[in-house]
Design a protein around this motif. Structure first.
Motif, PDB file in Angstrom:
ATOM      1  N   ASP B   2       1.410   3.053  61.926  1.00 41.39           N
ATOM      2  CA  ASP B   2       1.144   2.666  60.624  1.00 41.39           C
ATOM      3  C   ASP B   2       1.548   3.526  59.454  1.00 41.39           C
ATOM      4  O   ASP B   2       1.517   4.825  59.833  1.00 41.39           O
ATOM      5  CB  ASP B   2      -0.455   2.396  60.424  1.00 41.39           C
ATOM      6  N   LYS B   3       2.197   3.056  58.435  1.00 43.95           N
ATOM      7  CA  LYS B   3       2.684   3.800  57.527  1.00 43.95           C
ATOM      8  C   LYS B   3       2.359   3.317  56.109  1.00 43.95           C
ATOM      9  O   LYS B   3       2.601   1.840  56.090  1.00 43.95           O
ATOM     10  CB  LYS B   3       4.197   4.269  57.824  1.00 43.95           C
ATOM     11  N   VAL B   4       2.197   3.916  55.095  1.00 38.31           N
ATOM     12  CA  VAL B   4       2.213   3.442  53.577  1.00 38.31           C
ATOM     13  C   VAL B   4       3.276   4.383  52.945  1.00 38.31           C
ATOM     14  O   VAL B   4       3.177   5.562  52.946  1.00 38.31           O
ATOM     15  CB  VAL B   4       0.838   3.752  53.127  1.00 38.31           C
ATOM     16  N   LEU B  21       4.333   1.352  39.501  1.00 39.20           N
ATOM     17  CA  LEU B  21       4.312   2.110  40.732  1.00 39.20           C
ATOM     18  C   LEU B  21       4.167   1.148  41.850  1.00 39.20           C
ATOM     19  O   LEU B  21       3.468  -0.119  41.953  1.00 39.20           O
ATOM     20  CB  LEU B  21       2.978   2.929  40.831  1.00 39.20           C
ATOM     21  N   ASN B  22       4.803   1.464  43.073  1.00 37.73           N
ATOM     22  CA  ASN B  22       5.267   0.690  43.990  1.00 37.73           C
ATOM     23  C   ASN B  22       4.707   1.272  45.245  1.00 37.73           C
ATOM     24  O   ASN B  22       4.635   2.607  45.627  1.00 37.73           O
ATOM     25  CB  ASN B  22       6.607   0.430  44.345  1.00 37.73           C
ATOM     26  N   CYS B  23       4.015   0.380  46.221  1.00 35.98           N
ATOM     27  CA  CYS B  23       3.360   0.798  47.478  1.00 35.98           C
ATOM     28  C   CYS B  23       3.850  -0.409  48.485  1.00 35.98           C
ATOM     29  O   CYS B  23       3.555  -1.491  48.571  1.00 35.98           O
ATOM     30  CB  CYS B  23       2.001   1.017  47.323  1.00 35.98           C
ATOM     31  N   SER B  24       4.430   0.200  49.563  1.00 29.20           N
ATOM     32  CA  SER B  24       4.783  -0.803  50.661  1.00 29.20           C
ATOM     33  C   SER B  24       4.224  -0.348  51.972  1.00 29.20           C
ATOM     34  O   SER B  24       3.822   0.855  52.100  1.00 29.20           O
ATOM     35  CB  SER B  24       6.223  -0.867  50.894  1.00 29.20           C
ATOM     36  N   GLU B  69       5.270 -10.122  51.696  1.00 26.45           N
ATOM     37  CA  GLU B  69       6.255  -9.052  51.746  1.00 26.45           C
ATOM     38  C   GLU B  69       5.896  -7.700  51.900  1.00 26.45           C
ATOM     39  O   GLU B  69       6.408  -6.667  52.116  1.00 26.45           O
ATOM     40  CB  GLU B  69       6.893  -9.081  50.304  1.00 26.45           C
ATOM     41  N   LEU B  70       4.458  -7.531  52.056  1.00 26.07           N
ATOM     42  CA  LEU B  70       3.840  -6.269  52.564  1.00 26.07           C
ATOM     43  C   LEU B  70       3.996  -5.180  51.428  1.00 26.07           C
ATOM     44  O   LEU B  70       4.338  -3.998  51.656  1.00 26.07           O
ATOM     45  CB  LEU B  70       4.309  -5.522  53.685  1.00 26.07           C
ATOM     46  N   PHE B  71       3.590  -5.377  50.153  1.00 34.00           N
ATOM     47  CA  PHE B  71       3.622  -4.441  49.069  1.00 34.00           C
ATOM     48  C   PHE B  71       2.798  -4.755  47.823  1.00 34.00           C
ATOM     49  O   PHE B  71       2.152  -5.819  48.030  1.00 34.00           O
ATOM     50  CB  PHE B  71       4.972  -4.347  48.496  1.00 34.00           C
ATOM     51  N   SER B  72       2.456  -3.655  47.207  1.00 34.44           N
ATOM     52  CA  SER B  72       1.461  -3.850  46.229  1.00 34.44           C
ATOM     53  C   SER B  72       2.266  -3.215  44.900  1.00 34.44           C
ATOM     54  O   SER B  72       3.186  -2.001  45.138  1.00 34.44           O
ATOM     55  CB  SER B  72       0.260  -3.260  46.291  1.00 34.44           C
ATOM     56  N   ILE B  73       2.116  -3.543  43.700  1.00 33.51           N
ATOM     57  CA  ILE B  73       2.387  -2.694  42.604  1.00 33.51           C
ATOM     58  C   ILE B  73       1.080  -2.384  41.642  1.00 33.51           C
ATOM     59  O   ILE B  73       0.346  -3.120  41.555  1.00 33.51           O
ATOM     60  CB  ILE B  73       3.448  -3.666  41.961  1.00 33.51           C
ATOM     61  N   LEU B  74       1.414  -1.125  40.975  1.00 34.87           N
ATOM     62  CA  LEU B  74       0.410  -0.819  39.972  1.00 34.87           C
ATOM     63  C   LEU B  74       1.151  -0.787  38.631  1.00 34.87           C
ATOM     64  O   LEU B  74       2.143   0.130  38.610  1.00 34.87           O
ATOM     65  CB  LEU B  74      -0.359   0.339  40.298  1.00 34.87           C
ATOM     66  N   ASN B  75       0.594  -1.409  37.780  1.00 33.87           N
ATOM     67  CA  ASN B  75       1.220  -1.473  36.350  1.00 33.87           C
ATOM     68  C   ASN B  75       0.331  -0.563  35.388  1.00 33.87           C
ATOM     69  O   ASN B  75      -0.821  -0.794  35.444  1.00 33.87           O
ATOM     70  CB  ASN B  75       1.699  -3.092  35.750  1.00 33.87           C
ATOM     71  N   ILE B  76       0.940   0.080  34.293  1.00 35.92           N
ATOM     72  CA  ILE B  76       0.203   0.685  33.424  1.00 35.92           C
ATOM     73  C   ILE B  76       1.127   0.312  32.387  1.00 35.92           C
ATOM     74  O   ILE B  76       2.104   0.712  32.073  1.00 35.92           O
ATOM     75  CB  ILE B  76       0.072   2.292  33.842  1.00 35.92           C
ATOM     76  N   THR B  77       0.548  -0.087  31.286  1.00 33.74           N
ATOM     77  CA  THR B  77       1.177  -0.442  29.933  1.00 33.74           C
ATOM     78  C   THR B  77       0.712   0.486  28.979  1.00 33.74           C
ATOM     79  O   THR B  77      -0.449   1.069  29.026  1.00 33.74           O
ATOM     80  CB  THR B  77       0.758  -1.897  29.612  1.00 33.74           C
ATOM     81  N   ALA B  78       1.397   0.680  27.993  1.00 32.97           N
ATOM     82  CA  ALA B  78       1.069   1.470  26.947  1.00 32.97           C
ATOM     83  C   ALA B  78       0.489   2.976  27.362  1.00 32.97           C
ATOM     84  O   ALA B  78      -0.488   3.376  26.910  1.00 32.97           O
ATOM     85  CB  ALA B  78       0.001   0.930  26.004  1.00 32.97           C
ATOM     86  N   THR B  79       1.419   3.411  28.115  1.00 27.96           N
ATOM     87  CA  THR B  79       0.831   4.812  28.884  1.00 27.96           C
ATOM     88  C   THR B  79       0.562   5.886  27.804  1.00 27.96           C
ATOM     89  O   THR B  79       0.856   5.997  26.606  1.00 27.96           O
ATOM     90  CB  THR B  79       1.930   5.562  29.564  1.00 27.96           C
TER      91      THR B  79
END
Lengths: 113, 113
Positions: B2-4, B21-24, B69-79
């Motif tokens: 298993d890996k992330v 930000l990406n995470c697969s 597709e085995l991934f997730s994204i995290l979005n941050i707007t107006a950092t």
């Protein structure tokens, strides 16, 4: 009000000593964990306990031993400390069952000199 | 095994920018995917995702999971500078009554004024 609390927060000790880190959770969770965070910020699970039964035991040295006197506590005891044991150790807990959020303590910074 | 995998490992932006930000992951018996924000203390929970295509949102942060597709994204707007932290992606996987939480190595986000 702290959900998962660890003590001590900071610990500096000499090689060869034996030390313990205590952890308590007041969330009524069934499962507790210990994670080790290395210098590169990578978190790796060490142990988890569910109703006093060890469920996961990753390949950690047997100098590390978790002790759970009851469901709300999971202490980490380390024998014969080595320089490489220096890290941040996080305690965590979760409710039993799949997909439950894991709540972390604030970490215990261990430095072995 | 298993890996992330998270990408990028580090990111420097200016206030007001939007970041993704990406995470697969490749795991056996996927249960859930979690995002954490880690500053100087323990990781704090952001989101838990179990279903594909359903966006979770909290203020300027949002996240979505693609189980095909085995991934997730995290979005941050107006950092903002307060968004500077390490963002950890973790996947709960495995069989039995309690899965294992596998962490990625994190994305270090630095937001400059």
């Amino acid at each position: 009000d702290t959900a998962v609390s660890q003590t001590p927060k900071y610990l500096v000790t000499q090689m060869g000593n034996d030390k313990s880190i205590k952890c308590e959770q007041n969330l009524g969770h069934d499962t507790m964990y210990w994670y080790k965070q290395d210098s590169k910020k990578f978190l790796k699970i060490m142990f988890s306990y569910n109703n006093k039964e060890l469920i996961i035991n990753e390949t950690v040295p047997n100098r590390f031993s978790p002790k759970s006197p009851d469901k709300a506590h999971l202490n980490l005891h380390i024998n014969s400390l080595e320089l490489g044991d220096s890290a941040v150790y996080f305690c965590a807990s979760s409710a039993r069952g799949a997909g439950n959020t894991i709540y972390f303590g604030e970490g215990s910074w261990l430095t072995v000199v | 095994e298993d890996k992330v995998v998270q990408s990028p490992l580090s990111l420097v932006v200016h206030e007001g920018d939007t970041v993704t930000l990406n995470c697969s992951y490749e795991v056996t018996n996927f249960r859930s995917l979690l995002w954490y924000k880690q500053e100087k203390k323990a990781p704090t929970f952001l989101f838990m995702l179990t279903s594909s295509g359903i966006e979770k949102k909290s203020g300027r942060l949002s996240s979505i999971l693609d189980k095909k597709e085995l991934f997730s994204i995290l979005n941050i707007t107006a950092t903002q500078t307060g968004d500077s932290a390490i963002y950890l992606c973790a996947v709960e996987a495995g069989g039995g009554s309690q899965g294992n939480l596998i962490f990625g190595k994190g994305t270090k986000l630095s937001v400059k004024p």
